[in-house]
Design a protein around this motif. Structure first.
Motif, PDB file in Angstrom:
ATOM      1  N   HIS A  93       9.747  -0.150  -4.901  1.00 41.84           N
ATOM      2  CA  HIS A  93      10.345   0.958  -4.165  1.00 41.84           C
ATOM      3  C   HIS A  93       9.355   1.434  -3.106  1.00 41.84           C
ATOM      4  O   HIS A  93       8.142   1.416  -3.316  1.00 41.84           O
ATOM      5  CB  HIS A  93      10.678   2.124  -5.103  1.00 41.84           C
ATOM      6  N   GLY A  94       9.883   1.855  -1.952  1.00 46.99           N
ATOM      7  CA  GLY A  94       9.051   2.470  -0.936  1.00 46.99           C
ATOM      8  C   GLY A  94       8.511   1.554   0.136  1.00 46.99           C
ATOM      9  O   GLY A  94       7.738   1.995   0.993  1.00 46.99           O
ATOM     10  N   ASN A 138      16.600  -0.022  -1.609  1.00 49.57           N
ATOM     11  CA  ASN A 138      16.801   0.857  -0.453  1.00 49.57           C
ATOM     12  C   ASN A 138      16.372   0.186   0.853  1.00 49.57           C
ATOM     13  O   ASN A 138      15.465   0.641   1.548  1.00 49.57           O
ATOM     14  CB  ASN A 138      16.037   2.175  -0.648  1.00 49.57           C
ATOM     15  N   ASP A 152       0.812  -1.221   0.000  1.00 51.45           N
ATOM     16  CA  ASP A 152       0.000   0.000   0.000  1.00 51.45           C
ATOM     17  C   ASP A 152       0.847   1.273   0.000  1.00 51.45           C
ATOM     18  O   ASP A 152       0.445   2.294  -0.577  1.00 51.45           O
ATOM     19  CB  ASP A 152      -0.946   0.011   1.206  1.00 51.45           C
ATOM     20  N   ASN A 153       1.995   1.237   0.670  1.00 47.26           N
ATOM     21  CA  ASN A 153       2.838   2.438   0.758  1.00 47.26           C
ATOM     22  C   ASN A 153       3.963   2.447  -0.280  1.00 47.26           C
ATOM     23  O   ASN A 153       4.837   3.332  -0.236  1.00 47.26           O
ATOM     24  CB  ASN A 153       3.437   2.555   2.164  1.00 47.26           C
ATOM     25  N   ALA A 154       3.949   1.506  -1.195  1.00 46.44           N
ATOM     26  CA  ALA A 154       4.988   1.470  -2.224  1.00 46.44           C
ATOM     27  C   ALA A 154       4.893   2.690  -3.131  1.00 46.44           C
ATOM     28  O   ALA A 154       3.794   3.111  -3.509  1.00 46.44           O
ATOM     29  CB  ALA A 154       4.868   0.195  -3.050  1.00 46.44           C
ATOM     30  N   THR A 155       6.041   3.257  -3.467  1.00 44.33           N
ATOM     31  CA  THR A 155       6.058   4.397  -4.379  1.00 44.33           C
ATOM     32  C   THR A 155       6.065   3.960  -5.835  1.00 44.33           C
ATOM     33  O   THR A 155       5.655   4.720  -6.713  1.00 44.33           O
ATOM     34  CB  THR A 155       7.287   5.286  -4.106  1.00 44.33           C
ATOM     35  N   SER A 156       6.532   2.743  -6.102  1.00 37.86           N
ATOM     36  CA  SER A 156       6.452   2.190  -7.451  1.00 37.86           C
ATOM     37  C   SER A 156       6.548   0.675  -7.383  1.00 37.86           C
ATOM     38  O   SER A 156       7.263   0.118  -6.543  1.00 37.86           O
ATOM     39  CB  SER A 156       7.548   2.750  -8.361  1.00 37.86           C
ATOM     40  N   ASN A 170       9.564  -0.824   3.309  1.00 36.27           N
ATOM     41  CA  ASN A 170      10.627  -1.167   4.249  1.00 36.27           C
ATOM     42  C   ASN A 170      10.371  -2.577   4.777  1.00 36.27           C
ATOM     43  O   ASN A 170       9.510  -2.788   5.631  1.00 36.27           O
ATOM     44  CB  ASN A 170      10.652  -0.152   5.398  1.00 36.27           C
TER      45      ASN A 170
END
Length: 311
Positions: free
Chosen positions: A97-98, A126, A80-84, A100
């Motif tokens: 990405h995004g 990351n 849900d919080n993934a940026t891509s 953790n």
């Protein structure tokens, strides 16, 4: 320059999670390998205790955590919080990405397991929080997905035999390589010679040179789908021998640190296996560990097996 990766293997049915960190996330990492600075991950360098021995592995009951995620209201909630979220290929691999990974709760880890089962491979960028959490966290992470596997010959960080290290520097390599081949690249499915081969591998990078050392992945699900129905029907009647003897002999010769933690084993597996959660079928043969097709004469086995194994 050096390359060091850690592989953590959880036993069950094959799938792979690739977690890449280090220089590709922070260009300063490569500088830490210079002679005037201490190596940041010295505590994770490989050791090969020759007095370290373990009894044969025993069978165990395994429930794939991805099966639990099928009952969630949203089995992809961990994204849900993934940026891509980018599909690397239509049939294998997604780059995220995004997210953790170190912050995922139990439900999130179950959803991750389902995602890996469906996509075969996922790359999470990351993830320094994960790396910095250290080896005790790595073990806790892995145990969520199943029983941890201790590799019979590879190097591991001191005191953490469950962590499989892939290490090479300018002068030393402890990797399983065939010296009389043109290339050391050998396709394999992790320790497929075990009675219950790994179901999920967390593979993450600590340090790497500026070029080289690429890791390749392929989909045996997709490979099977490309074969003719008549041929697939025949393959489903076959089983193959997977052997750890050659790998153990390589180490016993002293070329991999000389560690033999368990006596090498051979087991027979179906040539086509079905994933317990997705129901997808996949070829289960590989160049490194699959030795012969059961019940066929040597020439028949070779003629059939060689085209199936990836070169």
């Amino acid at each position: 320059m050096s390359t060091q990766t850690i592989t953590q293997v959880t036993e069950s049915i094959p799938a792979v999670l690739s977690l890449r960190t280090g220089t590709e996330n922070n260009g300063q990492e490569a500088k830490q390998s210079s002679q005037d600075e201490p190596y940041r991950y010295a505590h994770l360098l490989p050791v090969f205790p020759r007095d370290e021995h373990y009894p044969p592995l025993t069978p165990f009951d395994h429930v794939d955590p991805g099966a639990r995620a099928l009952g969630h209201a949203n089995p992809r909630a961990f994204l849900d919080n993934a940026t891509s979220v980018i599909e690397l290929t239509p049939h294998l691999g997604t780059e995220v990405h995004g997210v953790n990974l170190a912050a995922l709760d139990s439900d999130g880890r179950d959803e991750l397991a389902l995602f890996i089962a469906q996509r075969g491979l996922a790359v999470f960028r990351n993830q320094q929080d994960f790396i910095d959490s250290g080896p005790d966290f790595y073990l806790e992470w892995g145990r969520h997905f199943g029983r941890l596997h201790i590799h019979p010959t590879s190097g591991h960080p001191d005191g953490y035999p469950e962590l499989h290290l892939v290490y090479r520097d300018a002068n030393t390599t402890f990797n399983f390589e065939v010296n009389d081949s043109l290339t050391p690249t050998v396709w394999h499915s992790d320790v497929s010679y075990e009675l219950q081969p790994p179901g999920l591998t967390t593979f993450f990078l600590l340090a790497q040179p500026s070029s080289g050392g690429d890791t390749l992945f392929t989909s045996q699900v997709s490979a099977l789908k490309r074969l003719s129905p008549q041929f697939v029907a025949f393959l489903k009647t076959l089983k193959a021998v997977h052997s750890g003897v050659e790998q153990a002999d390589f180490s016993r010769s002293g070329r991999r640190g000389g560690a033999i933690r368990r006596d090498p084993v051979e087991y027979i597996h179906p040539v086509v296996r079905r994933h317990p959660v997705t129901g997808e079928e996949a070829l289960f043969v590989n160049r490194q560990f699959t030795k012969r097709i059961v019940g066929l004469k040597r020439e028949e086995s070779d003629d059939l097996e060689v085209p199936l194994r990836l070169h």
